[in-house]
Scaffold this motif. Sequence first.
Motif, PDB file in Angstrom:
ATOM      1  N   ARG A  45       0.843  -1.204   0.000  1.00  0.00           N
ATOM      2  CA  ARG A  45       0.000   0.000   0.000  1.00  0.00           C
ATOM      3  C   ARG A  45       0.874   1.249   0.000  1.00  0.00           C
ATOM      4  O   ARG A  45       1.856   1.335   0.746  1.00  0.00           O
ATOM      5  CB  ARG A  45      -0.938   0.003   1.209  1.00  0.00           C
ATOM      6  N   GLN A  46       0.465   2.226  -0.794  1.00  0.00           N
ATOM      7  CA  GLN A  46       1.238   3.449  -0.963  1.00  0.00           C
ATOM      8  C   GLN A  46       1.245   4.295   0.302  1.00  0.00           C
ATOM      9  O   GLN A  46       0.221   4.421   0.985  1.00  0.00           O
ATOM     10  CB  GLN A  46       0.657   4.261  -2.124  1.00  0.00           C
ATOM     11  N   PHE A  47       2.401   4.874   0.627  1.00  0.00           N
ATOM     12  CA  PHE A  47       2.613   5.804   1.738  1.00  0.00           C
ATOM     13  C   PHE A  47       2.424   5.169   3.110  1.00  0.00           C
ATOM     14  O   PHE A  47       2.293   5.881   4.109  1.00  0.00           O
ATOM     15  CB  PHE A  47       1.700   7.038   1.620  1.00  0.00           C
ATOM     16  N   ARG A  48       2.436   3.846   3.197  1.00  0.00           N
ATOM     17  CA  ARG A  48       2.278   3.208   4.496  1.00  0.00           C
ATOM     18  C   ARG A  48       3.606   2.698   5.064  1.00  0.00           C
ATOM     19  O   ARG A  48       3.682   2.333   6.235  1.00  0.00           O
ATOM     20  CB  ARG A  48       1.287   2.033   4.395  1.00  0.00           C
ATOM     21  N   ALA A  49       4.653   2.677   4.257  1.00  0.00           N
ATOM     22  CA  ALA A  49       5.950   2.190   4.723  1.00  0.00           C
ATOM     23  C   ALA A  49       6.710   3.284   5.458  1.00  0.00           C
ATOM     24  O   ALA A  49       6.390   4.475   5.365  1.00  0.00           O
ATOM     25  CB  ALA A  49       6.765   1.696   3.531  1.00  0.00           C
ATOM     26  N   ASN A  50       7.747   2.882   6.184  1.00  0.00           N
ATOM     27  CA  ASN A  50       8.651   3.838   6.799  1.00  0.00           C
ATOM     28  C   ASN A  50       9.622   4.366   5.751  1.00  0.00           C
ATOM     29  O   ASN A  50       9.964   3.678   4.787  1.00  0.00           O
ATOM     30  CB  ASN A  50       9.456   3.180   7.929  1.00  0.00           C
ATOM     31  N   SER A  51      10.085   5.597   5.954  1.00  0.00           N
ATOM     32  CA  SER A  51      11.112   6.145   5.088  1.00  0.00           C
ATOM     33  C   SER A  51      12.418   5.395   5.302  1.00  0.00           C
ATOM     34  O   SER A  51      12.707   4.911   6.401  1.00  0.00           O
ATOM     35  CB  SER A  51      11.328   7.629   5.399  1.00  0.00           C
ATOM     36  N   ALA A  52      13.232   5.317   4.259  1.00  0.00           N
ATOM     37  CA  ALA A  52      14.530   4.664   4.380  1.00  0.00           C
ATOM     38  C   ALA A  52      15.387   5.382   5.416  1.00  0.00           C
ATOM     39  O   ALA A  52      15.315   6.609   5.578  1.00  0.00           O
ATOM     40  CB  ALA A  52      15.236   4.665   3.024  1.00  0.00           C
ATOM     41  N   ASP A  53      16.197   4.602   6.155  1.00  0.00           N
ATOM     42  CA  ASP A  53      17.114   5.129   7.169  1.00  0.00           C
ATOM     43  C   ASP A  53      16.374   5.897   8.251  1.00  0.00           C
ATOM     44  O   ASP A  53      16.885   6.896   8.799  1.00  0.00           O
ATOM     45  CB  ASP A  53      18.182   6.019   6.517  1.00  0.00           C
ATOM     46  N   SER A  54      15.167   5.432   8.556  1.00  0.00           N
ATOM     47  CA  SER A  54      14.349   6.131   9.539  1.00  0.00           C
ATOM     48  C   SER A  54      13.248   5.198  10.015  1.00  0.00           C
ATOM     49  O   SER A  54      12.868   4.262   9.321  1.00  0.00           O
ATOM     50  CB  SER A  54      13.732   7.381   8.908  1.00  0.00           C
TER      51      SER A  54
END
Length: 448
Positions: free
Chosen positions: A203-212
């Motif tokens: 699902r779009q925009f549900r993941a964590n940002s990389a290195d964070s």
Amino acid sequence: MTTHEQNMRMTRVGADQPAGQLLRRYWQPVALIEELEDIRPVRPVKLMGQDFVLFRDEQGRYGLLDRDCPHRGADLAFGRPEHGGLRCPFHGWLFDVDGKCLETPAEPETSRLCQRIRQKNYPVVLRSGILFAYLGPLDAATGKPPAFPDLDCFVAPDSHVFAFKGHIACNWLQALEVGIDPAHASFLHRFFDDADPEANYGRQFRANSADSDMPMTRVLREFERPQIEVERTDYGMRLFALRQLNDDSTHVRVTNLLFPQAFNIPLSAEMTITQWHVPVDDTNCYWYAIFTSFAGPVDKAEMRAQRLELYELPDYIPRKNKANNYGFDPLEQKTQTFTGMGNDINVHDQWAVESQGPIQDRTREHLGSTDKAIVNYRSMLMKAIDQVEAGTGVPLMVLDAETARTVRGPVTVDGVAPTATWKAYWREVDARKRRNAPWAAPEPQAAE
């Protein structure tokens, strides 16, 4: 300011229209492979205002023909796939994938009519779960259509890609432009709470940002004024949306415009989306998306099940639409989402572009500084339209085989970078992702 004449030149897709002539110089998605895998591998297709029939023969070859039988104009979409081709039910005339007439069985045995008949056919290729067709002129020197670039979505193995599509009831251009508008995500796709990324695969925009450990929903919600930068590239444009989190850290989102009508964005740190907006006619289009994983194989069953909750077969029509107010719920709008239209961003985008009307009247818009990618794209589009109309030069991304091998990637990133070195950060994140990929993910060239 876009004039009415310019708007019509960019949006009309008929074979005799400037934009239609340009778009016919490119491979266009026409169907998902699964649409020809049922009991009857024949489908009607409407593309850029023209009617075709798409079919698979017994040898597994794909054909795209004009839909009207050259005998007396009967509808070949009701044809019988048999004996090496597609047979018209009216008088039994049989055509192969190359448009060659194989039989005219009602004619006398001595008849040579079949030898003089040919149905118009168009090249079809399968790439990553999507059947692409080419309607334009062949290269004068090679007699071939343009080559496919070595984009990640075409290079990755079948296990690491998933394709889907959906219908949108508006012109293709406004549907595409939402994908090169980074600012809208902080509003149209705002969620008031953050969900567990592990429970929202695909699902779009549900993941964590990389290195964070910061979820994208929080980034978009709390930092709603991105600094947007645009670079021209050999494939179109690269877009940067920079959201400074504090003095030391900046969220960097890298997306792309693949000329003429696709965009490429991150779904998560390990998956990208490459999405085309393909005209059915002037006031309808389909989006076709390839999801590409740089980690494990794509869970295709899960991805498909998620999307079938919102799209109805066989024509992939949205279950939420203008007729039911896109599922709008005022209580949800007050307490859960900015739109009140559920948690799938495809519905949000669909409402945004369909609400602009069948063809957006761009003479009435007032563009802001965050619309710089749209301004750049329209300039590129008009230049290419003028090139084709004047017969001068080769439009961007009409590729020969040698050049196609150099168009790679492109890079997509959602990550938190050191503010002072964000320009190096996004390349490092991409290189790391490619090194760790279980398939040979080619590195984009430095001149990209």
